[in-house]
Design a protein around this motif. Structure first.
Motif, PDB file in Angstrom:
ATOM      1  N   THR A 106      70.937  35.062  78.398  1.00 29.28           N
ATOM      2  CA  THR A 106      71.418  36.171  79.239  1.00 29.28           C
ATOM      3  C   THR A 106      71.103  37.522  78.594  1.00 29.28           C
ATOM      4  OG1 THR A 106      73.567  35.746  78.224  1.00 29.28           O
ATOM      5  CG2 THR A 106      73.256  34.956  80.470  1.00 29.28           C
ATOM      6  N   ARG A 107      71.151  37.578  77.251  1.00 28.00           N
ATOM      7  CA  ARG A 107      70.704  38.785  76.541  1.00 28.00           C
ATOM      8  C   ARG A 107      69.612  38.370  75.566  1.00 28.00           C
ATOM      9  NH1 ARG A 107      75.339  42.394  74.024  1.00 28.00           N
ATOM     10  NH2 ARG A 107      73.631  43.876  73.852  1.00 28.00           N
ATOM     11  N   PRO A 108      68.357  38.316  76.038  1.00 30.71           N
ATOM     12  CA  PRO A 108      67.273  37.763  75.212  1.00 30.71           C
ATOM     13  C   PRO A 108      67.155  38.415  73.836  1.00 30.71           C
ATOM     14  CG  PRO A 108      66.520  38.121  77.462  1.00 30.71           C
ATOM     15  CD  PRO A 108      67.889  38.726  77.376  1.00 30.71           C
ATOM     16  N   ILE A 109      67.442  39.726  73.740  1.00 32.71           N
ATOM     17  CA  ILE A 109      67.270  40.432  72.464  1.00 32.71           C
ATOM     18  C   ILE A 109      68.151  39.822  71.368  1.00 32.71           C
ATOM     19  CG2 ILE A 109      69.030  42.255  72.787  1.00 32.71           C
ATOM     20  CD1 ILE A 109      65.482  42.965  71.554  1.00 32.71           C
ATOM     21  N   LEU A 110      69.310  39.241  71.755  1.00 34.55           N
ATOM     22  CA  LEU A 110      70.231  38.676  70.757  1.00 34.55           C
ATOM     23  C   LEU A 110      69.796  37.282  70.276  1.00 34.55           C
ATOM     24  CD1 LEU A 110      73.790  39.714  72.026  1.00 34.55           C
ATOM     25  CD2 LEU A 110      72.240  40.929  70.470  1.00 34.55           C
ATOM     26  N   THR A 111      68.715  36.738  70.865  1.00 33.45           N
ATOM     27  CA  THR A 111      68.210  35.444  70.372  1.00 33.45           C
ATOM     28  C   THR A 111      67.300  35.641  69.159  1.00 33.45           C
ATOM     29  OG1 THR A 111      66.291  35.454  71.861  1.00 33.45           O
ATOM     30  CG2 THR A 111      68.314  34.435  72.687  1.00 33.45           C
TER      31      THR A 111
END
Length: 378
Positions: free
Chosen positions: A158-163
């Motif tokens: 849902t928040r790709p940057i946090l992967t």
């Protein structure tokens, strides 16, 4: 193309590049391993367009012959079959040759395999990463930094940057930060970066996990180069390239409390074991919730309660407690991950109240930090 190679060296390189190959690659040829033979050695390449790995086997190293009888050329071989074939060959040496019709012949002892290859000219060119803007650091230190942070990346798209793990380099200090918005892991080290600085370089957690598996524990140096959308890790015989995640990583420094109301000093191993025991009854709960309460200046209680199963409580002697009394609940998984990543015999845990994030640090250092949000219980 033709060469004779030491089987164990080939097996190791194949295992490395396989970590970048996906059976569901968007371009069919990327389901194969590219092999390129030149006078000085053999290069194997695997890529899924997110991660690309090149493994180089020099023809001679430290007086030992790894590859000989080299006739230059290149081929792409199906990665579903090649690794198993190489692993199960009977002799220590392997001869690989390719006909004009792209038929690959693999011989070892009395075993001979003939499999169809693919034209290496159709294999996509890997992006060029300029290495002028690069810095070096010891491989074992890089592996430490990855293991102390990468577990905290988000698994939710849902928040790709946090992967990914956010890398910043400023004033000769390299920092790794990972968060899934419920916890945060951070580690920084001083390095000689020759004035190079960057921020908001976010490397997918998946890439760093694969890199960590491939790199040997050694004090040899790895060269790291960053461009707008790629990062390259270059060691003696390995190039590991990953795309970077697009977007702005959140500003995490303001999440870290600057003062605490209660500080607890404990033996890391004893605390891990007690929380691990308490979590046995918390397995079915959504957050594996464990509760910690201070009893006096050298005693805490760890407990867990599950209405269907039962409850567990245990008093743990610790080094010291400073400040106010405390009752706090947290995810046992997050706490155990954080404590294990510290790599220190003793930790300090700083609390700013039962509903505020708390920080775990090694007693003797500020360079690594774990932050965890508590769980609200009713």
């Amino acid at each position: 193309m033709k060469f004779v190679i030491q089987r164990n060296r080939l097996v190791d390189s194949v295992q490395d590049v396989m970590k970048a190959i996906s059976s569901r690659a968007a371009i069919p040829i990327l389901t194969g391993i590219k092999i390129e033979a030149k006078k000085h050695g053999i290069t194997l390449t695997g890529s899924d367009s997110d991660i690309s790995i090149e493994s180089y086997i020099p023809s001679e190293q430290d007086g030992e012959i790894n590859v000989d009888q080299i006739i230059e050329g290149s081929i792409v071989i199906d990665a579903r079959y090649f690794p198993d074939i190489i692993r199960k060959l009977p002799e220590n040496t392997v001869e690989i040759s390719v006909s004009d019709q792209l038929l690959v012949t693999i011989r070892s002892g009395k075993a001979e395999f003939n499999i169809n290859g693919l034209d290496a000219d159709e294999y996509p060119l890997l992006p060029e990463v300029q290495t002028e803007d690069s810095f070096t650091m010891p491989i074992d230190l890089l592996k430490y930094m990855i293991s102390q942070t990468v577990f905290a990346v988000s698994t939710m798209e849902t928040r790709p940057i946090l992967t990914g793990v956010n890398m910043t380099l400023k004033d000769n200090r390299l920092n790794f930060t990972a968060t899934d918005s419920h916890r945060l892991a951070s580690r920084h080290v001083p390095i000689d970066a020759n004035g190079l600085e960057f921020s908001n370089v976010v490397v997918p957690g998946k890439s760093l996990n694969e890199l960590n598996k491939i790199l040997d524990d050694t004090e040899e140096l790895v060269e790291i180069s960053v461009t707008a959308n790629q990062i390259l890790f270059k060691s003696k015989h390995l190039n590991f390239m990953s795309r970077l995640l697009e977007g702005n990583y959140p500003e995490t420094s303001r999440l870290i409390p600057t003062q605490s109301k209660t500080t607890l000093y404990a033996n890391t191993k004893e605390l891990i074991q007690a929380i691990d025991r308490a979590s046995l009854l918390a397995k079915d709960e959504r957050n594996n919730v464990v509760r910690l309460s201070t009893i006096n200046e050298q005693l805490i209680e760890i407990m867990s309660h599950s209405p269907e199963i039962g409850h567990v409580e245990e008093e743990i002697p610790i080094k010291a407690i400073e400040g106010e009394e405390l009752n706090i609940s947290f995810s046992s998984k997050y706490m155990l991950d954080g404590l294990r990543a510290i790599h220190s015999d003793e930790v300090s845990i700083e609390f700013t109240g039962s509903m505020r994030p708390f920080i775990i640090r090694p007693i003797n250092g500020e360079e690594v930090l774990q932050l965890i949000l508590p769980v609200r219980t009713y």
